[in-house]
Write a protein that holds these residues in place. Structure first.
Motif, mmCIF file in Angstrom:
data_model
loop_
_atom_site.group_PDB
_atom_site.id
_atom_site.type_symbol
_atom_site.label_atom_id
_atom_site.label_comp_id
_atom_site.label_asym_id
_atom_site.label_seq_id
_atom_site.Cartn_x
_atom_site.Cartn_y
_atom_site.Cartn_z
ATOM 1 N N PRO A 145 -32.376 18.801 -52.414
ATOM 2 C CA PRO A 145 -33.769 18.340 -52.871
ATOM 3 C C PRO A 145 -33.679 18.462 -54.478
ATOM 4 O O PRO A 145 -33.187 19.059 -55.011
ATOM 5 C CB PRO A 145 -34.829 19.073 -52.487
ATOM 6 N N VAL A 146 -34.122 17.129 -55.086
ATOM 7 C CA VAL A 146 -34.309 17.225 -56.608
ATOM 8 C C VAL A 146 -35.698 17.568 -56.816
ATOM 9 O O VAL A 146 -36.655 17.241 -55.994
ATOM 10 C CB VAL A 146 -33.983 15.989 -56.828
ATOM 11 N N ARG A 147 -36.137 17.843 -58.018
ATOM 12 C CA ARG A 147 -37.297 18.117 -58.554
ATOM 13 C C ARG A 147 -38.087 16.682 -58.928
ATOM 14 O O ARG A 147 -37.671 16.164 -59.666
ATOM 15 C CB ARG A 147 -37.342 19.094 -59.719
ATOM 16 N N ALA A 148 -39.133 16.563 -58.022
ATOM 17 C CA ALA A 148 -39.954 15.260 -58.431
ATOM 18 C C ALA A 148 -40.697 15.485 -59.695
ATOM 19 O O ALA A 148 -41.342 16.539 -60.003
ATOM 20 C CB ALA A 148 -40.868 15.216 -57.025
ATOM 21 N N ARG A 149 -40.753 14.195 -60.563
ATOM 22 C CA ARG A 149 -41.200 14.081 -61.796
ATOM 23 C C ARG A 149 -42.855 13.461 -61.720
ATOM 24 O O ARG A 149 -42.985 13.013 -61.047
ATOM 25 C CB ARG A 149 -40.712 13.083 -62.621
ATOM 26 N N ALA A 150 -43.568 14.559 -62.391
ATOM 27 C CA ALA A 150 -44.925 14.434 -62.430
ATOM 28 C C ALA A 150 -45.346 13.217 -63.486
ATOM 29 O O ALA A 150 -46.330 12.854 -63.471
ATOM 30 C CB ALA A 150 -45.882 15.551 -62.670
#
Length: 277
Positions: free
Chosen positions: A218-223
């Motif tokens: 998984p990648v870190r989802a951007r807020a």
């Protein structure tokens, strides 16, 4: 709060508790004895036609526009819980709490005249969007579709399975990775959500690209950040975005877009806003 399960019964009980416009008739009078406001009183105060309001009370009109429901809520002096319950009844079903956007959030989103905004739950079901949010993300869909749980758009499904949405994003591959990351996080936080599991299964079976993304680390989802759009009406735009979590609606988020001042993107967004009013 003990509330009736039918929209018509709900409106009648709330209308009956309101003080009448005319004095209580004397004993022996031929004037009416029913309590509360009359239907014509509610319709007049809410700025509605009497026939329209009667159709609502008799269950012959579904998916009433939010402005109509807000006007009725104001006349009947509904509290926040009663307003949300009325919205759910007006949709024709009884969705879970994470499918209801508060009236304050809806008013705020409507006030963002030059900024597209869309309210989502953790499954990325569209709970509400302002006119510009609809025009930006889904001008090919019915603007009122979020009002019905049965026809509510889902941004995840649209991104992977809707041809119009794919064409909206020049950097679709990056958008797909981000969406897969958000769904993975949502599934971790909501392991018992059967509808979310069904959505993920549907995407995995229908789109091999999603299945490949799901199997990757998984990648870190951007807020927050920027997104490129290739809009079919106004052309290319680069818009800043930010996910805001309403404090009184756990698990929900409001996605807001904006353009840098004095840019071609701002001019394109203004043209889109003019066409969506």
């Amino acid at each position: 709060m003990d509330v009736p399960a039918d929209l018509g019964e709900f409106l009648r009980t709330r209308r009956a508790r309101m003080p009448p416009e005319e004095p209580t008739p004397a004993v022996g009078s031929s004037r009416r004895h029913s309590p509360g406001l009359r239907r014509e009183d509610v319709a007049r105060r809410a700025g509605l036609g009497l026939t329209h309001y009667i159709c609502l009370e008799e269950g012959r009109h579904r998916d009433a526009p939010p402005d109509v429901l807000d006007a009725i809520a104001r006349v009947l002096r509904l509290n926040a819980g009663e307003r949300d319950h009325m919205y759910r009844l007006a949709q024709g079903d009884e969705p879970a709490p994470d499918e209801c956007t508060g009236q304050g959030v809806r008013h705020l989103m409507r006030g963002l005249k030059g900024m597209p905004a869309v309210a989502l739950n953790h499954r990325h079901d569209v709970l509400f969007w302002n006119p510009l949010g609809h025009a930006l993300l889904a001008c090919h869909l019915d603007r009122d579709s979020p009002l019905s749980a049965r026809h509510r758009p889902n941004l995840s499904r649209m991104l992977f399975l809707d041809r119009h949405t794919r064409e909206l994003y020049p950097q679709w591959a990056d958008e797909a990775r981000q969406m897969a990351a958000r769904l993975r996080l949502a599934s971790t936080d909501n392991p018992r959500d059967g509808r979310l599991a069904a959505l993920i299964g549907e995407l995995a079976e229908s789109d091999t690209g999603f299945a490949a993304l799901w199997s990757q680390p998984p990648v870190r989802a951007r807020a927050f950040g920027t997104r490129l759009f290739r809009h079919p009406v106004v052309g290319c735009m680069e818009l800043a975005f930010e996910n805001v979590e309403p404090p009184d609606s756990p698990g929900q988020q409001v996605l807001v877009f904006s353009a840098e001042p004095d840019t071609a993107s701002e001019k394109a967004l203004s043209r889109l806003a003019a066409g969506s009013a």
